[in-house]
Design an enzyme around this catalytic site. Structure first.
Site, PDB file in Angstrom:
ATOM      1  N   PHE A 192      -5.745   9.101  -3.377  1.00 21.61           N
ATOM      2  CA  PHE A 192      -4.500   8.635  -3.998  1.00 21.61           C
ATOM      3  C   PHE A 192      -4.195   7.283  -3.378  1.00 21.61           C
ATOM      4  CE2 PHE A 192      -0.090   7.564  -3.896  1.00 21.61           C
ATOM      5  CZ  PHE A 192       0.486   8.080  -5.049  1.00 21.61           C
ATOM      6  N   GLU A 193      -4.015   6.284  -4.219  1.00 21.29           N
ATOM      7  CA  GLU A 193      -3.538   4.998  -3.718  1.00 21.29           C
ATOM      8  C   GLU A 193      -2.743   4.347  -4.830  1.00 21.29           C
ATOM      9  OE1 GLU A 193      -6.801   2.962  -0.721  1.00 21.29           O
ATOM     10  OE2 GLU A 193      -7.139   2.693  -2.835  1.00 21.29           O
ATOM     11  N   ILE A 194      -1.590   3.793  -4.477  1.00 22.86           N
ATOM     12  CA  ILE A 194      -0.923   2.853  -5.362  1.00 22.86           C
ATOM     13  C   ILE A 194      -0.817   1.598  -4.509  1.00 22.86           C
ATOM     14  CG2 ILE A 194       1.188   2.257  -6.621  1.00 22.86           C
ATOM     15  CD1 ILE A 194       1.668   5.267  -7.021  1.00 22.86           C
ATOM     16  N   HIS A 218      -9.512   0.859   4.352  1.00 17.61           N
ATOM     17  CA  HIS A 218      -8.254   0.414   3.739  1.00 17.61           C
ATOM     18  C   HIS A 218      -7.069   0.620   4.684  1.00 17.61           C
ATOM     19  CE1 HIS A 218      -9.344   0.543  -0.846  1.00 17.61           C
ATOM     20  NE2 HIS A 218     -10.025  -0.360  -0.170  1.00 17.61           N
ATOM     21  N   TYR A 236       0.830  -1.204   0.000  1.00 16.14           N
ATOM     22  CA  TYR A 236       0.000   0.000   0.000  1.00 16.14           C
ATOM     23  C   TYR A 236       0.865   1.255   0.000  1.00 16.14           C
ATOM     24  CZ  TYR A 236      -4.014   2.948   1.068  1.00 16.14           C
ATOM     25  OH  TYR A 236      -5.016   3.884   0.992  1.00 16.14           O
TER      26      TYR A 236
END
Ligand code: GTP
Ligand code: NAG
Ligand code: NAG
Ligand code: NAG
Ligand code: MG
Length: 395
Positions: free
Chosen positions: A291-293, A328, A234
């Site tokens: 924003f998430e990668i 998350h 994450y």
């Protein structure tokens, strides 16, 4: 997203700052240093508060040799390796202008050089205009998908009387999106369903992009390859506090889950980011999930699947207004190792009203256009100092 923050409203923000000060004092008075984990083996990647170039120079050489060797040549697909990854946006047809602006910026700052595909999801069919105006921006494959009905809409087993009473109360209390049903559908979808969509099955990693966000720096390395090479699950750029009124029973539900399924909790978890007292109470810190990668195989795995099902069956996504950001974040923080969570410090990112702007050498290297002095990192409402604490950095 998840965190449509209350901070847009000054009075609430003030109250929150007071809360933050109280928490800070509490930490200083009651916590012992030994209660927190020491720096991990990857802490050099996270740096200190003075100098935080996350990715060291030798990392670039290792990961993108051909690209770096041609750093004056920006116009080709210069990678020797490519990750199993896609760009991802959830949007409504009415989001078209903001969607176009976001895709334009991502392409300019990153994807023009790296060529990852795009997936767009919507609970309705995308309009011809939406598809046309997005598709012309990039030369990479773009696909537009419709979300299955049951992955989006309120399930029939939800008690609608209780749900609507919850919405009404939250609206009366002035909670942002408190009265919105579609916002709840969106938060639940982003928490437990997006990675099950057929268009995402071919991929492991995704970079979540929302309409009307901004990317302020060149991204001259491949964050997806980085995730894989460093075993990350994450990645984030901004952290902050959640609005407690949206999640009154979330933490109790998490604690009940942990009690029933202790085997899913990582011994190397990041509880020090989430709690001031070892897990008794949630400090409301979370990664801002607009924003998430991240690694979809983490969401698809047994631990998170069980976690999401446990949360979902309480109805909290509808009776309250649980955001995908705390869901998350709590999952990443407890079910994965803390060294699997990564702060992408060199990615300059803005979602109204907050910006993460790299500083110093990283600002120059990234040819950033944001104002370093306005970076949210150590704003009073940011949880970055709690994240630093996880990595043994004491402010
Ligand atoms: N298809 C679809 N997408 C939605 C819906 N609601 C929100 N989204 C998308 O979900 C993401 C989060 O929604 P936002 O409205 O940005 O929520 P937020 O970031 O918490 O709040 P803002 O401060 O308003 O940006 C964005 O990508 C939206 O385009 C919806 O009803 N349908
Ligand atoms: C980098 O460029 C130099 C000079 O053009 C060349 O000699 C070298 O082989 C290149 N290295 C790689 C990894 O492409
Ligand atoms: C990419 O990842 C997905 C999910 O883990 C997997 O099913 C797929 O086989 C992978 N594709 C390649 C080419 O490795
Ligand atoms: C990632 O995990 C693999 C398999 O467990 C391991 O061999 C490798 O050393 C790890 N990489 C890093 C950077 O920790
Ligand atoms: Mg948003």
């Amino acid at each position: 997203m998840a965190l449509a923050t209350l901070t847009a409203r000054p009075v609430v923000r003030y109250i929150f700052l007071v809360f933050v000060v109280i928490i800070a004092l509490h930490s200083i008075l009651s916590l012992t240093h030994s209660g927190y984990s020491q720096a991990t083996s990857l802490s050099h990647l996270l740096g200190s508060s003075q100098a935080r170039p996350t990715v060291p120079a030798d990392y670039y050489e290792d990961i993108v040799p051909a690209y770096l060797n041609s750093s004056n040549n920006n116009n080709g697909h210069l990678l020797t390796r490519k990750a199993n990854a896609t760009m991802l946006m959830l949007a409504r047809n009415s989001d078209i202008d903001g969607a176009v602006r976001s895709v334009r910026e991502v392409e300019d700052r990153f994807n023009r050089k790296f060529g990852y595909p795009w997936v767009f999801l919507n609970e309705e069919d995308f309009s011809e205009e939406f598809k046309k105006r997005i598709s012309v921006i990039t030369t990479t494959p773009v696909s537009f998908g419709r979300i299955p009905h049951d992955h989006w809409f309120q399930p029939s087993w939800i008690d609608e009387g209780k749900a609507s009473a919850g919405r009404k109360k939250m609206e009366d209390d002035g909670v942002i999106y408190g009265g919105s049903l579609s916002y709840r559908n969106m938060c639940r979808f982003n928490s437990g369903f997006f990675y099950r969509h057929e268009l995402l099955q071919p991929y492991r990693y995704y970079w979540r992009v929302e309409p009307d966000v901004h990317f302020h720096c060149e991204v001259d390395f491949d964050p997806f390859l980085f995730m894989g090479d460093y075993n990350k699950t994450y990645g984030f750029t901004i952290t902050m506090y959640e609005f407690e009124k949206t999640i009154p029973t979330l933490w109790d539900t998490v604690k009940a889950f942990v009690k029933e399924h202790p085997q899913y909790v990582s011994p190397e978890n990041a509880m020090a980011f989430l709690s001031e007292d070892g897990g008794e109470r949630y400090n409301l810190c979370h990664f801002w999930s607009n924003f998430e990668i991240a690694d979809m195989d983490f969401w698809r795995g047994e631990a998170y699947t069980k976690f999401f099902e446990y949360l979902d069956k309480t109805g909290g996504f509808y009776y309250e207004r649980w955001g995908d950001a705390p869901v998350h974040s709590i999952a990443a923080g407890l079910l994965s190792r803390k060294d699997q969570i990564h702060f992408f410090s060199e990615i300059g990112y803005e979602h109204n009203p907050y910006t993460h702007c790299p500083t110093g050498e990283a600002w120059t290297r990234g040819r950033c256009s944001c104002n370093e002095g306005r970076s949210f990192d150590y704003d009073g409402y940011s949880c970055m100092a709690k994240w630093d604490r996880v990595n043994g950095i004491v402010h």
